[in-house]
Design an enzyme around this catalytic site. Structure first.
Site, PDB file in Angstrom:
ATOM      1  N   THR A   1      32.740  11.379  46.534  1.00 28.29           N
ATOM      2  CA  THR A   1      33.225  11.074  47.874  1.00 28.29           C
ATOM      3  C   THR A   1      34.465  11.893  48.224  1.00 28.29           C
ATOM      4  O   THR A   1      34.725  12.156  49.407  1.00 28.29           O
ATOM      5  CB  THR A   1      33.477   9.550  47.985  1.00 28.29           C
ATOM      6  OG1 THR A   1      32.220   8.876  47.831  1.00 28.29           O
ATOM      7  CG2 THR A   1      34.088   9.158  49.316  1.00 28.29           C
TER       8      THR A   1
ATOM      9  N   GLY B   1      36.909   5.313  45.019  1.00 23.59           N
ATOM     10  CA  GLY B   1      36.557   5.053  43.627  1.00 23.59           C
ATOM     11  C   GLY B   1      35.391   5.941  43.220  1.00 23.59           C
ATOM     12  O   GLY B   1      35.222   6.273  42.050  1.00 23.59           O
ATOM     13  N   SER B   2      34.584   6.337  44.205  1.00 23.12           N
ATOM     14  CA  SER B   2      33.498   7.285  43.971  1.00 23.12           C
ATOM     15  C   SER B   2      34.086   8.691  43.892  1.00 23.12           C
ATOM     16  O   SER B   2      34.905   9.084  44.729  1.00 23.12           O
ATOM     17  CB  SER B   2      32.498   7.199  45.129  1.00 23.12           C
ATOM     18  OG  SER B   2      31.850   8.438  45.341  1.00 23.12           O
ATOM     19  N   THR B   3      33.675   9.445  42.890  1.00 21.36           N
ATOM     20  CA  THR B   3      34.256  10.776  42.686  1.00 21.36           C
ATOM     21  C   THR B   3      33.744  11.790  43.714  1.00 21.36           C
ATOM     22  O   THR B   3      34.527  12.505  44.333  1.00 21.36           O
ATOM     23  CB  THR B   3      33.944  11.287  41.275  1.00 21.36           C
ATOM     24  OG1 THR B   3      32.536  11.216  41.037  1.00 21.36           O
ATOM     25  CG2 THR B   3      34.667  10.454  40.234  1.00 21.36           C
TER      26      THR B   3
END
Lengths: 198, 198
Positions: A15, A11-13
């Site tokens: 990442t 959900g973290s970009t």
């Protein structure tokens, strides 16, 4: 062998960059990595930390920065990817379950590939089932187990643990009590594990 | 000679790292740097971008990250430095004035030294007068001129210009329409100026 903990949330970009380059980077530097999914969104809501949602200038920058860095790392990506994703918790519950069974890294990489290369949001179908299928697992059975109280609780426990370590964003790395935040601190974290300084 | 614009605000913590390492880094890579003071606080307030004030975990991390990076760059710093500073606008008005007269880089480095090494907040005395004095200027006369409408307006104009370029934080770098944010993107900005990629 020196080791680092890699704290991440699907959900973290940013990442995406770490997930795609981590194996090669760690292996070539002789460092072992423990992949630890947690729910960064819960911590960020608690801390009133809203990096992009209401900040168009910062969000536009983020995508361009990721694009340039993807090229630097030799990663293919179709940007901007759909964002934010709707069911971050489920995406990471599957990751928690998969880590227990030894296919968590593979699942994480596949779900990011489908999200960032094919434009399919992580944490929902068709991405979710396809990523599980590519790991030779039965999607329906896995998703059902990922929704059980045991797995929900396991993700919360890891999230509490992350918060206790001072983690406020993803990706983060921890090494010997030191916290490093951001894909661009991977090099510092690995350096700390090997030499005790950045 | 390739060149980059360095957008900074005295009052930004990470800018300490850039101010102290920029000259050597740019010179050794054959890049010319235009130092451009602006008022990042005004933009951040407009954009509801509050990175540290109400975020203790992130703020604690910020100081430790700056400490580790200072060591990496061979910079001496006594941390945490006083933060936030009270009169960021005046600190940067003096920088605008000093840039016009050719002593702006020197003033910026001196005021950061006094702030991060001696614990004296920038933008107020004794830091402000001492930094000006170290540039062989008369502190009282400079401070008076820095408060004139002309200089106040010049800082606002530069701040408007920064916002138009998509800048939302400091330090930032611009090169050929590309924006890079953060001390840790200096290398990318210089690479872009020299080779057209990060």
């Amino acid at each position: 062998m020196p080791q680092i903990d890699f704290w991440y949330s699907i959900g973290s970009t940013y990442t995406f960059l770490t997930v795609m380059r981590l194996r090669d980077y760690a292996e070539s530097h002789g460092v072992r990595v423990n992949w630890r999914p947690f729910d960064v969104r819960r911590i960020m809501i608690e801390q009133n930390n809203i990096p992009f949602r209401d900040k168009p200038a910062k969000r536009a920058y983020m995508w361009r920065d990721i694009e340039r860095r993807s090229e630097k790392y030799g990663l293919h990506a179709r940007l901007p990817a759909p964002y934010p994703i709707r069911d971050m918790a489920l995406a990471n519950q599957v990751a928690i379950l998969a880590m227990r069974e030894g296919w968590g890294e593979h699942y994480t990489m596949e779900t990011y590939r489908l999200w960032f290369r094919d434009g399919l949001p992580a944490g929902e179908d068709p991405n979710l089932s396809e990523a599980i299928f590519r790991c030779d697992r039965d999607p329906m059975a896995v998703i059902e187990r990922a929704k059980t109280e045991e797995i929900v609780q396991a993700l919360e426990t890891e999230t509490d643990h992350a918060r206790d370590l001072g983690i406020f964003g993803a990706p983060s790395f921890t090494v010997d009590g030191e916290l490093f935040w951001g894909d661009d601190r991977l090099e510092d974290a690995v350096s700390w594990a090997r030499f005790g300084h950045v």
